[in-house]
Design an enzyme around this catalytic site. Structure first.
Site, PDB file in Angstrom:
ATOM      1  N   ASN A  83       0.853  -1.181   0.000  1.00  0.00           N
ATOM      2  CA  ASN A  83       0.000   0.000   0.000  1.00  0.00           C
ATOM      3  C   ASN A  83       0.893   1.236   0.000  1.00  0.00           C
ATOM      4  O   ASN A  83       1.480   1.585   1.024  1.00  0.00           O
ATOM      5  CB  ASN A  83      -0.914  -0.020   1.232  1.00  0.00           C
ATOM      6  N   TRP A  84       0.992   1.903  -1.140  1.00  0.00           N
ATOM      7  CA  TRP A  84       1.871   3.060  -1.262  1.00  0.00           C
ATOM      8  C   TRP A  84       1.291   4.297  -0.576  1.00  0.00           C
ATOM      9  O   TRP A  84       1.985   5.304  -0.420  1.00  0.00           O
ATOM     10  CB  TRP A  84       2.140   3.379  -2.729  1.00  0.00           C
ATOM     11  N   LYS A  85       0.010   4.249  -0.233  1.00  0.00           N
ATOM     12  CA  LYS A  85      -0.679   5.388   0.387  1.00  0.00           C
ATOM     13  C   LYS A  85      -0.510   6.642  -0.486  1.00  0.00           C
ATOM     14  O   LYS A  85      -0.422   6.531  -1.706  1.00  0.00           O
ATOM     15  CB  LYS A  85      -0.214   5.589   1.828  1.00  0.00           C
TER      16      LYS A  85
ATOM     17  N   HIS B  79      -9.686   0.772   4.997  1.00  0.00           N
ATOM     18  CA  HIS B  79      -8.469   1.061   5.763  1.00  0.00           C
ATOM     19  C   HIS B  79      -8.792   2.043   6.889  1.00  0.00           C
ATOM     20  O   HIS B  79      -9.637   2.928   6.730  1.00  0.00           O
ATOM     21  CB  HIS B  79      -7.401   1.640   4.840  1.00  0.00           C
TER      22      HIS B  79
ATOM     23  N   GLU C  86      -7.344   4.556   7.918  1.00  0.00           N
ATOM     24  CA  GLU C  86      -7.165   5.960   7.552  1.00  0.00           C
ATOM     25  C   GLU C  86      -8.390   6.494   6.811  1.00  0.00           C
ATOM     26  O   GLU C  86      -8.754   7.663   6.959  1.00  0.00           O
ATOM     27  CB  GLU C  86      -5.893   6.107   6.712  1.00  0.00           C
TER      28      GLU C  86
ATOM     29  N   GLU D 250      -5.382  -5.047  10.398  1.00  0.00           N
ATOM     30  CA  GLU D 250      -4.390  -4.036  10.712  1.00  0.00           C
ATOM     31  C   GLU D 250      -4.733  -3.352  12.030  1.00  0.00           C
ATOM     32  O   GLU D 250      -5.574  -2.443  12.065  1.00  0.00           O
ATOM     33  CB  GLU D 250      -4.335  -2.982   9.598  1.00  0.00           C
TER      34      GLU D 250
ATOM     35  N   GLY E 277       2.190   2.476  11.004  1.00  0.00           N
ATOM     36  CA  GLY E 277       3.056   3.642  10.881  1.00  0.00           C
ATOM     37  C   GLY E 277       3.622   4.151  12.188  1.00  0.00           C
ATOM     38  O   GLY E 277       4.172   5.249  12.246  1.00  0.00           O
TER      39      GLY E 277
ATOM     40  N   SER F  83       3.088  -2.036  10.380  1.00  0.00           N
ATOM     41  CA  SER F  83       4.551  -2.060  10.559  1.00  0.00           C
ATOM     42  C   SER F  83       5.146  -3.420  10.226  1.00  0.00           C
ATOM     43  O   SER F  83       6.108  -3.860  10.862  1.00  0.00           O
ATOM     44  CB  SER F  83       4.930  -1.625  11.979  1.00  0.00           C
TER      45      SER F  83
ATOM     46  N   GLY G  65       4.970   1.240   4.752  1.00  0.00           N
ATOM     47  CA  GLY G  65       6.246   1.894   4.497  1.00  0.00           C
ATOM     48  C   GLY G  65       7.271   1.042   3.771  1.00  0.00           C
ATOM     49  O   GLY G  65       7.981   1.532   2.883  1.00  0.00           O
TER      50      GLY G  65
END
Length: 258
Positions: free
Chosen positions: A12-14, A101, A103, A173, A179, A219, A241
């Site tokens: 997931n490049w976000k 997600h 976020e 998650e 993160g 993470s 990440g």
């Protein structure tokens, strides 16, 4: 019953990488992952604006790496400024799409009902949802993490019918580990992923539920992924990440094949 599910490592490049940066990372990934180990599948999910350049110029389309999106809207078309439909993603082409997600749920106030509509639209359109779920630190410390996550699953997948297990992927998650550098232990992950699978059995029956892949995210990195993959109900990882560095992501793919 031995676990014969194909492992999935999804990146997931976000909201990272403009067109040039996305092209550069895609070409690095193609070089770093010329082949995918047997029993493993690999997917990368760039921002929507980068999908086409990653697929075509970046070479993902001709590689063994599959392409995913980070979001979708459930309507077919219309006056929904800023949104992207299933058909638009399909035309890229995209095979997977992240939904639910934390976020999206937190920053953009998406609800279980929203995720349910997205899941139904994706499945109907032939794109596999990577349905995210997870609890806050407060919920975990209250001992309510399992019931919270299984409630997300039940609400988000209500009314969905599957003809095969490969139409759906779940990603667990824990929000407190996204993160932050904090990571759930492999036993923590198995506790919740096992409960997720039991919930999937309730929803879809044993035959289909036993084949649905459940990923761990939060993470996840080359140094800890092996421990998660040893667990019975963890079938891969949704990587944040570490997916932005070709060597790190390739290392995780390699470990998934061991």
């Amino acid at each position: 019953m031995p676990n014969t599910r194909t492992r999935l490592i999804a990146g997931n490049w976000k909201m990272n990488n403009d067109l040039d940066q996305a092209y550069e990372l895609a070409t690095e990934l193609v070089k770093a992952i010329p082949e995918v180990p047997a029993g493993v599948e690999v997917c990368v999910c760039p921002p929507t604006v980068d999908l086409r350049v990653v697929s075509c110029r970046g070479g993902i389309k001709e590689s063994p790496i599959k392409l995913g999106a980070q979001n979708v809207y459930w309507e077919e078309s219309g006056a929904y400024t800023g949104e992207t439909s299933v058909a638009m993603l399909k035309s890229v082409p995209v095979e997977y799409c992240i939904i639910g997600h934390s976020e999206r749920r937190d920053y953009f106030k998406e609800t279980d009902e929203d995720e349910n509509k997205k899941a139904k639209a994706l499945i109907a359109g032939g794109i596999v949802p990577i349905f995210c779920c997870g609890e806050s630190l407060e919920t975990r410390e209250a001992g309510e993490h399992v019931s919270f996550v299984t409630s997300q699953i039940k609400a988000g997948l209500a009314g969905i019918e599957l003809s095969s297990a490969d139409q759906l992927v779940i990603a667990y998650e824990p929000i407190w580990a996204i993160g932050t550098g904090k990571t759930a232990t492999a036993d923590d992950a198995q506790e919740v992923c096992g409960a997720i699978r039991a919930t999937l059995v309730e929803l879809f029956g044993e035959e289909i539920a036993s084949g649905i892949r459940v990923l761990y995210g939060g993470s996840a990195k080359p140094e800890n992924i092996a421990g998660f993959l040893e667990k019975e109900d963890v079938d891969g990882a949704l990587v944040g990440g570490a997916s932005l560095k070709a060597d790190s992501f390739a290392a995780m793919v390699e470990k998934a094949g061991e």
